[in-house]
Design a protein around this motif. Structure first.
Motif, PDB file in Angstrom:
ATOM      1  N   ILE A 114      20.014   0.553  15.490  1.00 46.59           N
ATOM      2  CA  ILE A 114      21.184  -0.114  16.059  1.00 46.59           C
ATOM      3  C   ILE A 114      22.157   0.980  16.451  1.00 46.59           C
ATOM      4  O   ILE A 114      22.537   1.805  15.601  1.00 46.59           O
ATOM      5  CB  ILE A 114      21.835  -1.084  15.051  1.00 46.59           C
ATOM      6  CG1 ILE A 114      20.827  -2.156  14.636  1.00 46.59           C
ATOM      7  CG2 ILE A 114      23.076  -1.716  15.651  1.00 46.59           C
ATOM      8  CD1 ILE A 114      21.315  -3.062  13.514  1.00 46.59           C
ATOM      9  N   CYS A 115      22.531   1.013  17.714  1.00 46.46           N
ATOM     10  CA  CYS A 115      23.324   2.124  18.230  1.00 46.46           C
ATOM     11  C   CYS A 115      24.590   1.613  18.901  1.00 46.46           C
ATOM     12  O   CYS A 115      24.634   0.496  19.426  1.00 46.46           O
ATOM     13  CB  CYS A 115      22.511   2.932  19.249  1.00 46.46           C
ATOM     14  SG  CYS A 115      21.009   3.658  18.577  1.00 46.46           S
ATOM     15  N   GLN A 116      25.587   2.473  18.912  1.00 43.15           N
ATOM     16  CA  GLN A 116      26.835   2.158  19.591  1.00 43.15           C
ATOM     17  C   GLN A 116      26.707   2.429  21.084  1.00 43.15           C
ATOM     18  O   GLN A 116      26.027   3.374  21.505  1.00 43.15           O
ATOM     19  CB  GLN A 116      27.959   3.018  19.019  1.00 43.15           C
ATOM     20  CG  GLN A 116      28.250   2.766  17.549  1.00 43.15           C
ATOM     21  CD  GLN A 116      28.885   1.409  17.320  1.00 43.15           C
ATOM     22  OE1 GLN A 116      29.692   0.947  18.109  1.00 43.15           O
ATOM     23  NE2 GLN A 116      28.504   0.762  16.219  1.00 43.15           N
ATOM     24  N   ARG A 117      27.360   1.612  21.876  1.00 37.17           N
ATOM     25  CA  ARG A 117      27.330   1.855  23.312  1.00 37.17           C
ATOM     26  C   ARG A 117      27.936   3.218  23.628  1.00 37.17           C
ATOM     27  O   ARG A 117      28.818   3.689  22.927  1.00 37.17           O
ATOM     28  CB  ARG A 117      28.069   0.762  24.065  1.00 37.17           C
ATOM     29  CG  ARG A 117      29.554   0.692  23.820  1.00 37.17           C
ATOM     30  CD  ARG A 117      30.184  -0.404  24.650  1.00 37.17           C
ATOM     31  NE  ARG A 117      29.749  -1.715  24.241  1.00 37.17           N
ATOM     32  CZ  ARG A 117      29.841  -2.810  25.005  1.00 37.17           C
ATOM     33  NH1 ARG A 117      30.310  -2.719  26.247  1.00 37.17           N
ATOM     34  NH2 ARG A 117      29.453  -3.979  24.560  1.00 37.17           N
ATOM     35  N   GLY A 118      27.377   3.847  24.654  1.00 34.57           N
ATOM     36  CA  GLY A 118      27.843   5.165  25.057  1.00 34.57           C
ATOM     37  C   GLY A 118      27.122   6.318  24.383  1.00 34.57           C
ATOM     38  O   GLY A 118      27.234   7.469  24.827  1.00 34.57           O
ATOM     39  N   THR A 119      26.369   6.029  23.341  1.00 34.44           N
ATOM     40  CA  THR A 119      25.611   7.086  22.657  1.00 34.44           C
ATOM     41  C   THR A 119      24.197   7.168  23.225  1.00 34.44           C
ATOM     42  O   THR A 119      23.811   6.395  24.100  1.00 34.44           O
ATOM     43  CB  THR A 119      25.554   6.823  21.152  1.00 34.44           C
ATOM     44  OG1 THR A 119      24.834   5.607  20.908  1.00 34.44           O
ATOM     45  CG2 THR A 119      26.953   6.717  20.554  1.00 34.44           C
ATOM     46  N   SER A 120      23.427   8.117  22.711  1.00 34.90           N
ATOM     47  CA  SER A 120      22.047   8.318  23.155  1.00 34.90           C
ATOM     48  C   SER A 120      21.110   8.263  21.958  1.00 34.90           C
ATOM     49  O   SER A 120      21.497   8.606  20.840  1.00 34.90           O
ATOM     50  CB  SER A 120      21.901   9.669  23.856  1.00 34.90           C
ATOM     51  OG  SER A 120      22.702   9.732  25.027  1.00 34.90           O
ATOM     52  N   LEU A 121      19.883   7.850  22.204  1.00 31.63           N
ATOM     53  CA  LEU A 121      18.858   7.792  21.162  1.00 31.63           C
ATOM     54  C   LEU A 121      17.588   8.435  21.694  1.00 31.63           C
ATOM     55  O   LEU A 121      17.154   8.132  22.802  1.00 31.63           O
ATOM     56  CB  LEU A 121      18.564   6.345  20.761  1.00 31.63           C
ATOM     57  CG  LEU A 121      17.419   6.166  19.759  1.00 31.63           C
ATOM     58  CD1 LEU A 121      17.855   6.658  18.384  1.00 31.63           C
ATOM     59  CD2 LEU A 121      16.970   4.709  19.683  1.00 31.63           C
ATOM     60  N   THR A 122      16.995   9.290  20.882  1.00 32.58           N
ATOM     61  CA  THR A 122      15.720   9.897  21.246  1.00 32.58           C
ATOM     62  C   THR A 122      14.610   9.297  20.405  1.00 32.58           C
ATOM     63  O   THR A 122      14.695   9.266  19.181  1.00 32.58           O
ATOM     64  CB  THR A 122      15.761  11.422  21.058  1.00 32.58           C
ATOM     65  OG1 THR A 122      16.713  11.975  21.975  1.00 32.58           O
ATOM     66  CG2 THR A 122      14.395  12.035  21.356  1.00 32.58           C
ATOM     67  N   ILE A 123      13.583   8.830  21.071  1.00 29.12           N
ATOM     68  CA  ILE A 123      12.418   8.207  20.433  1.00 29.12           C
ATOM     69  C   ILE A 123      11.258   9.187  20.509  1.00 29.12           C
ATOM     70  O   ILE A 123      10.989   9.767  21.569  1.00 29.12           O
ATOM     71  CB  ILE A 123      12.044   6.896  21.146  1.00 29.12           C
ATOM     72  CG1 ILE A 123      13.237   5.937  21.150  1.00 29.12           C
ATOM     73  CG2 ILE A 123      10.827   6.253  20.485  1.00 29.12           C
ATOM     74  CD1 ILE A 123      13.067   4.750  22.076  1.00 29.12           C
ATOM     75  N   GLN A 124      10.570   9.358  19.403  1.00 31.05           N
ATOM     76  CA  GLN A 124       9.462  10.295  19.342  1.00 31.05           C
ATOM     77  C   GLN A 124       8.131   9.558  19.297  1.00 31.05           C
ATOM     78  O   GLN A 124       8.017   8.501  18.690  1.00 31.05           O
ATOM     79  CB  GLN A 124       9.588  11.177  18.100  1.00 31.05           C
ATOM     80  CG  GLN A 124      10.826  12.036  18.077  1.00 31.05           C
ATOM     81  CD  GLN A 124      10.885  12.917  16.843  1.00 31.05           C
ATOM     82  OE1 GLN A 124      10.007  12.885  15.973  1.00 31.05           O
ATOM     83  NE2 GLN A 124      11.914  13.736  16.774  1.00 31.05           N
ATOM     84  N   CYS A 125       7.141  10.132  19.932  1.00 28.27           N
ATOM     85  CA  CYS A 125       5.798   9.559  19.983  1.00 28.27           C
ATOM     86  C   CYS A 125       4.788  10.653  19.679  1.00 28.27           C
ATOM     87  O   CYS A 125       4.718  11.651  20.397  1.00 28.27           O
ATOM     88  CB  CYS A 125       5.544   8.966  21.360  1.00 28.27           C
ATOM     89  SG  CYS A 125       3.893   8.295  21.595  1.00 28.27           S
ATOM     90  N   GLN A 126       4.015  10.456  18.617  1.00 23.91           N
ATOM     91  CA  GLN A 126       3.024  11.436  18.189  1.00 23.91           C
ATOM     92  C   GLN A 126       1.646  10.791  18.198  1.00 23.91           C
ATOM     93  O   GLN A 126       1.450   9.734  17.583  1.00 23.91           O
ATOM     94  CB  GLN A 126       3.348  11.932  16.784  1.00 23.91           C
ATOM     95  CG  GLN A 126       2.356  12.938  16.212  1.00 23.91           C
ATOM     96  CD  GLN A 126       2.469  14.299  16.874  1.00 23.91           C
ATOM     97  OE1 GLN A 126       3.530  14.907  16.916  1.00 23.91           O
ATOM     98  NE2 GLN A 126       1.363  14.781  17.424  1.00 23.91           N
ATOM     99  N   VAL A 127       0.693  11.417  18.875  1.00 22.75           N
ATOM    100  CA  VAL A 127      -0.677  10.918  18.923  1.00 22.75           C
ATOM    101  C   VAL A 127      -1.534  11.774  18.002  1.00 22.75           C
ATOM    102  O   VAL A 127      -1.323  12.992  17.903  1.00 22.75           O
ATOM    103  CB  VAL A 127      -1.242  10.964  20.357  1.00 22.75           C
ATOM    104  CG1 VAL A 127      -2.586  10.254  20.430  1.00 22.75           C
ATOM    105  CG2 VAL A 127      -0.270  10.344  21.345  1.00 22.75           C
ATOM    106  N   ASP A 128      -2.514  11.145  17.353  1.00 26.61           N
ATOM    107  CA  ASP A 128      -3.299  11.878  16.354  1.00 26.61           C
ATOM    108  C   ASP A 128      -4.380  12.757  16.968  1.00 26.61           C
ATOM    109  O   ASP A 128      -5.090  13.459  16.251  1.00 26.61           O
ATOM    110  CB  ASP A 128      -3.917  10.912  15.338  1.00 26.61           C
ATOM    111  CG  ASP A 128      -4.993  10.025  15.955  1.00 26.61           C
ATOM    112  OD1 ASP A 128      -5.775   9.439  15.185  1.00 26.61           O
ATOM    113  OD2 ASP A 128      -5.052   9.906  17.200  1.00 26.61           O
TER     114      ASP A 128
END
Lengths: 115, 115
Positions: free
Chosen positions: B12-26
């Motif tokens: 849950i993030c505040q508007r105006g901020t940024s979020l980085t999502i990570q994806c790792q494959v085996d």
């Protein structure tokens, strides 16, 4: 260009009765076709895939689909629904003949299974 | 098959901020993609993550809003920048091995809520 149309947004069946989820596709090349299932709050799971081999494809959990080029269809069936089959189902097409391996998703069909 | 780990699973993030999502494959994969699934909707492709070069974005998505990195054959990140409530969605990473045709494997997704 490729596209896929799922003809029903919602299908409701009784447990133990047959399931039919309909899908029509459009593709500029020889298509690859997939059905994915998404249970609530879960990731996408591959049910089955068609890649120009046998036109009748068997998948997991008793599902199967038949590729009909003349009808541009790839309908998903199961002889007898189980409560655990309740989920969202996506028909997916990929133009495997081109250099583009991107997938195009249908809008999804929500399957409800009644006791 | 390939196992894809995605994190965070939700935020849950505040508007105006940024979020980085990570994806790792085996294991090493040829292609990685990022999708968005808005509430009650199907999956929409955001971009193809290219290893060692800029991502390829679909119509309606731009690098300034969704910067993507892919430093190697098993890892990618998606950043959702300057978020607004309209960015509330599930973001999914997928991977394909390449070749003539292969199915896509999906992570569990990141459920993002912007308040």
């Amino acid at each position: 260009a490729q596209s896929v149309t799922q003809l029903d947004s919602h299908v409701s069946v009784s447990e133990g009765t047959p399931v039919l989820l309909r899908c029509n596709y459009s593709s500029s090349y020889s298509p690859s076709l997939f059905w994915y299932v998404q249970h609530p709050n879960k990731g996408l799971q591959l049910l089955l895939k068609y890649t120009s081999a046998a036109t009748l494809v068997k998948g997991i959990n008793g599902f199967e689909a038949e590729f009909k080029k003349s009808e541009t269809s790839f309908h998903l069936t199961k002889p007898s629904a189980h409560m655990s089959d309740a989920a969202e189902y996506f028909c997916v097409v990929s133009d495997s003949g081109g250099s583009n391996y991107k997938l195009t998703f249908g809008k999804g069909t929500l399957l409800t299974v009644n006791p | 098959s390939a196992v894809i780990s995605q994190k965070p699973s939700r935020d849950i993030c505040q508007r105006g901020t940024s979020l980085t999502i990570q994806c790792q494959v085996d294991s090493q994969v040829t292609m990685m993609f990022w999708y968005r699934q808005q509430p009650g909707q199907s999956l929409t492709l955001i971009a193809t993550a290219n290893q060692g070069s800029e991502a390829t974005y679909e119509s309606g998505f731009v690098i300034d809003k969704f910067p993507i990195s892919r430093p190697n054959l098993t890892f990618s990140t998606l950043t959702v920048s300057n978020m607004s409530p309209e960015d509330s969605s599930i973001y999914l990473c997928s991977a394909q091995r390449g070749g003539r045709v292969t199915e896509a494997f999906f992570g569990q997704g990141t459920r993002l809520t912007v308040v």
